[in-house]
Structure formats: C-alpha cells, structure tokens
Design a protein around this motif. Sequence first.
Motif, PDB file in Angstrom:
ATOM      1  N   LEU A 170       0.864  -1.175   0.000  1.00  0.00           N
ATOM      2  CA  LEU A 170       0.000   0.000   0.000  1.00  0.00           C
ATOM      3  C   LEU A 170       0.899   1.222   0.000  1.00  0.00           C
ATOM      4  O   LEU A 170       1.817   1.327   0.813  1.00  0.00           O
ATOM      5  CB  LEU A 170      -0.888   0.007   1.255  1.00  0.00           C
ATOM      6  N   THR A 171       0.666   2.131  -0.946  1.00  0.00           N
ATOM      7  CA  THR A 171       1.409   3.389  -0.975  1.00  0.00           C
ATOM      8  C   THR A 171       0.457   4.515  -0.604  1.00  0.00           C
ATOM      9  O   THR A 171      -0.669   4.565  -1.089  1.00  0.00           O
ATOM     10  CB  THR A 171       2.025   3.656  -2.361  1.00  0.00           C
ATOM     11  N   LEU A 172       0.926   5.404   0.275  1.00  0.00           N
ATOM     12  CA  LEU A 172       0.118   6.535   0.725  1.00  0.00           C
ATOM     13  C   LEU A 172       0.847   7.830   0.432  1.00  0.00           C
ATOM     14  O   LEU A 172       1.996   8.014   0.857  1.00  0.00           O
ATOM     15  CB  LEU A 172      -0.148   6.438   2.234  1.00  0.00           C
ATOM     16  N   TYR A 226      -3.983   7.015  -2.456  1.00  0.00           N
ATOM     17  CA  TYR A 226      -3.368   5.720  -2.187  1.00  0.00           C
ATOM     18  C   TYR A 226      -3.380   4.843  -3.424  1.00  0.00           C
ATOM     19  O   TYR A 226      -4.189   5.026  -4.330  1.00  0.00           O
ATOM     20  CB  TYR A 226      -4.035   5.008  -1.003  1.00  0.00           C
ATOM     21  N   CYS A 261      -2.766   0.542  -4.321  1.00  0.00           N
ATOM     22  CA  CYS A 261      -2.595  -0.823  -3.837  1.00  0.00           C
ATOM     23  C   CYS A 261      -1.905  -1.631  -4.928  1.00  0.00           C
ATOM     24  O   CYS A 261      -2.443  -1.756  -6.034  1.00  0.00           O
ATOM     25  CB  CYS A 261      -3.941  -1.442  -3.490  1.00  0.00           C
ATOM     26  N   THR A 273      -6.514   2.372  -6.986  1.00  0.00           N
ATOM     27  CA  THR A 273      -6.068   3.704  -6.593  1.00  0.00           C
ATOM     28  C   THR A 273      -7.299   4.550  -6.297  1.00  0.00           C
ATOM     29  O   THR A 273      -8.337   4.379  -6.932  1.00  0.00           O
ATOM     30  CB  THR A 273      -5.199   4.354  -7.699  1.00  0.00           C
ATOM     31  N   VAL A 322      -8.424   5.389   5.407  1.00  0.00           N
ATOM     32  CA  VAL A 322      -7.198   4.642   5.092  1.00  0.00           C
ATOM     33  C   VAL A 322      -7.204   3.326   5.865  1.00  0.00           C
ATOM     34  O   VAL A 322      -6.841   2.276   5.321  1.00  0.00           O
ATOM     35  CB  VAL A 322      -5.944   5.483   5.403  1.00  0.00           C
ATOM     36  N   VAL A 363       3.914  -1.100   3.614  1.00  0.00           N
ATOM     37  CA  VAL A 363       3.354   0.216   3.330  1.00  0.00           C
ATOM     38  C   VAL A 363       4.496   1.187   3.072  1.00  0.00           C
ATOM     39  O   VAL A 363       5.525   1.154   3.757  1.00  0.00           O
ATOM     40  CB  VAL A 363       2.490   0.743   4.507  1.00  0.00           C
TER      41      VAL A 363
END
Length: 165
Positions: free
Chosen positions: A4-6, A15, A17, A26, A35, A47
């Motif tokens: 997961l990128t935030l 975000y 995935c 996204t 979140v 993450v």
Amino acid sequence: MRTLTLDIGNTTVKYGCFEDDVLRETAIAQTKEQVGEVVQRWKPTHVILASVAGPTDTWAADLCAQVPGRIVEFKPASTPLPIRNGYATPQTLGADRLAAAVGAAWLRPGRDTLIIDAGTAIKCDWVEGGHTFRGGSIAPGLRLRFQALHTFTGRLPLLEMPPTC
C-alpha cells in the motif's frame, strides 16, 4: 506481495494498492479512518508513506499494528533510492516530487522526462537520462491562484474550481 502506498497531501490522501509490480487499485481518502478501511480490506504486506503535510511517524505507528511487513517512510534526504537525487537541498524537497521522479524513472528508463503535477501546487520537475532528479519549479495551484487574484485585486470576483479539476 501486497504493498500500500500513501501520498499524504495538503488536502487529501491518495493511495495505491500494488500486487507485486501491478497497480490494482487507486483512490483518494479524506481521513485516517478511511485509510484504515483500505488496510483492513486490502491487507497489505508492506506500506510506503510519503507526506508533504507533516511528519509520518504517527501514521507509521498506527499502521505498524496492522501490517506484518515493513513500513517505509519516504524521506527525500535519507531514503535510499534507485535514482540519484541531484537536488541542491534534499532536506527541503517535498516527498511527492521525489516519489514522482522515481516513478517517472521506472516508467521511462534511460530517458529525459518532464513531470507535471497539478494539485494544491503546480509542480514541474525534470529527471535527466532516467537516472538523476534535477528539480524544477513549484507554483500555486488553481484554487490558490483564484484566491490570490480575488484577495489582492480590487475588482476580481472569487472564482470556483470547475468540478472536474
């Protein structure tokens, strides 16, 4: 592996995935609770956090209990990167700009790339030869421009953002 990128911005949290190298989802979240719902549903192994809105330590601490793998806090002055950071003052560089440069280098290996990102601010950045971030410019975004023109002129009305922006 699920990652997961935030991207914690001034206005929203974007975000993505990823399953291995494939982006599966996204979207935009407005709160930490939203979140948290993504984390519960997606069940990421790792993450990656990047923020222009402030430190990420509380986000990382909250996620630590829910994610079994690494929580990487993306910091321009200290995070190891697959590209060279040629920015003169990396400690002042926004994580969003450097993260975009890493993405551009991955998408366009070996090629010069101009990145334009329009949000709260409009940023134009340069990746040289697909391997060196050179920096660029940052200017007010549309909403800030509208507000400034209305506030600092005598007769211009406050314009609203079109719904598609």
